[in-house]
Design a protein around this motif. Structure first.
Motif, PDB file in Angstrom:
ATOM      1  N   ASP A  70       0.919  -1.358  -0.195  1.00  0.00           N
ATOM      2  CA  ASP A  70       0.003  -0.141   0.011  1.00  0.00           C
ATOM      3  C   ASP A  70       0.918   1.183  -0.094  1.00  0.00           C
ATOM      4  O   ASP A  70       0.507   2.224  -0.757  1.00  0.00           O
ATOM      5  CB  ASP A  70      -1.120  -0.035   1.360  1.00  0.00           C
ATOM      6  CG  ASP A  70      -1.739  -1.305   1.326  1.00  0.00           C
ATOM      7  OD1 ASP A  70      -1.845  -1.777   0.212  1.00  0.00           O
ATOM      8  OD2 ASP A  70      -2.558  -1.345   2.141  1.00  0.00           O
ATOM      9  N   THR A  71       2.038   1.160   0.915  1.00  0.00           N
ATOM     10  CA  THR A  71       2.842   2.517   1.151  1.00  0.00           C
ATOM     11  C   THR A  71       3.616   2.475  -0.517  1.00  0.00           C
ATOM     12  O   THR A  71       3.732   3.647  -0.928  1.00  0.00           O
ATOM     13  CB  THR A  71       3.870   2.113   1.930  1.00  0.00           C
ATOM     14  OG1 THR A  71       3.232   1.858   3.228  1.00  0.00           O
ATOM     15  CG2 THR A  71       4.506   3.467   2.347  1.00  0.00           C
ATOM     16  N   GLU A 122       1.021   4.543  -2.611  1.00  0.00           N
ATOM     17  CA  GLU A 122       1.022   5.850  -2.367  1.00  0.00           C
ATOM     18  C   GLU A 122       2.206   6.507  -2.587  1.00  0.00           C
ATOM     19  O   GLU A 122       2.210   7.590  -3.356  1.00  0.00           O
ATOM     20  CB  GLU A 122       1.025   5.707  -0.627  1.00  0.00           C
ATOM     21  CG  GLU A 122      -0.291   5.829   0.038  1.00  0.00           C
ATOM     22  CD  GLU A 122      -0.100   5.888   1.628  1.00  0.00           C
ATOM     23  OE1 GLU A 122       0.375   6.480   2.203  1.00  0.00           O
ATOM     24  OE2 GLU A 122      -0.532   4.887   2.417  1.00  0.00           O
TER      25      GLU A 122
END
Lengths: 183, 137
Positions: free
Chosen positions: A150-151, A154
């Motif tokens: 997820d990071t 992002e």
């Protein structure tokens, strides 16, 4: 005691929002937005979410204020007075607000330990991240390790935003240089 | 932009402190609040203060657009490359345990490298957006 802090901060948040809507001096509006972000950051600190508060204070109160000020330099400082009465938008906003308020009735109370969000994987992170990751800050171990995908996503979002702004607004300097050479 | 000597002297003192604090947030994020995102924004804030007080040309002189573009891409590449290194070492994508014989210390290395990538990209994107906006007037 902490409830009093919450209520006070939320009241100031609402007052800042109303002031930002009512003011016609856009410079003051930008500063109001900055104050709003700072109050939100204080709320996050009061709720023990220091990592989020950190980001809110740096991005919301700092960088975005600078960007809005830089935009303001390019446009007019005063908002144009509005002639027509905005009745339809008022109705739409009131209905949306009422629906959102109705939606909050189903939400768990603030800090409720039995809320679904605290029952899913949070327990496992809190109990196991100590020996699995070995990093004292659980937020960091979730962000960078458990939720590494997820990071990464992002980061690519931020990368795309940077590329987008640079391709839309960048390259202006070269033109200026040419103009300077001519004169 | 007007040149205010008081602002210039104060920011000359403040900018190193902000940069130092950004580095602290970057590399101490495992223990205290913070991490790559916050450190990147703080790092950029130092350059933005520099640009506001000393003029945008000074920032462009320190960080030309080519250098900024290089940093924007290299942060993402560092993050992605960490994933491919773990793949190469026989683990899953971004499974830091394989980076070291002792699991948690591999996690520690992985988190440090990945956060560094995040910090580099966030800082340079924010600086690039600020320059793009401020250069237009």
């Amino acid at each position: 005691m902490s409830e009093l802090v919450f209520v006070g901060l939320f009241a100031m948040l609402v007052l800042t929002a109303i002031a930002a809507i009512r003011l016609t001096d856009l410079f003051a509006v930008v500063i109001m937005f900055s104050v709003y972000s700072l109050l939100a950051a204080s709320l996050f600190v009061a709720m023990d979410a220091v990592d989020v508060a950190f980001t809110e204070a740096a991005v919301g109160a700092g960088v975005s204020t600078i960007l809005m000020l830089a935009t303001l330099v390019l446009t007019d400082r005063w908002e144009k007075p509005r002639k027509n009465k905005a009745l339809l938008p008022l109705v739409v906003v009131s209905i949306t607000g009422a629906v959102l308020l109705y939606g909050t009735l189903d939400m768990p109370d603030l800090g409720d330990q039995n809320a679904p969000i605290h029952q899913h994987v949070a327990k496992r992170y809190l109990s196991d991240s100590g020996h699995e990751i070995g990093v004292p800050n659980v937020v960091t171990s979730i962000l960078a390790s458990y939720r590494g995908y997820d990071t990464f996503g992002e980061l690519i979002v931020i990368f795309t935003a940077g590329v987008g702004v640079m391709s839309l607004l960048g390259g202006r300097r070269k033109k200026k240089k040419v103009e300077n050479n001519d004169t | 932009m007007t040149r205010n000597p008081v602002l210039q002297v104060i920011s000359k003192i403040m900018i190193p402190v902000i940069l130092l604090f950004a580095s602290y947030v970057q590399f101490h994020g495992d223990f205290g609040p913070g991490g790559g995102f916050q450190a990147g924004v703080l790092f950029a804030a130092a350059f933005i203060l520099f640009g506001v007080v000393f003029g945008i040309e000074s920032v462009v002189k320190v960080l030309p657009q080519g250098v900024l573009r290089f940093f924007i891409a290299s942060g993402v590449l560092i993050y992605g490359a960490t994933g491919f290194v773990t793949l190469y070492k026989g683990g899953d994508f971004l499974d830091y345990n394989v980076l070291s014989s002792h699991g948690p210390s591999g996690q520690h290395i992985g988190i440090l490298v990945v956060e560094l990538g995040v910090g580099i990209t966030v800082a340079s994107v924010v600086i690039a957006i600020f320059i793009a906006f401020a250069e237009r007037d």
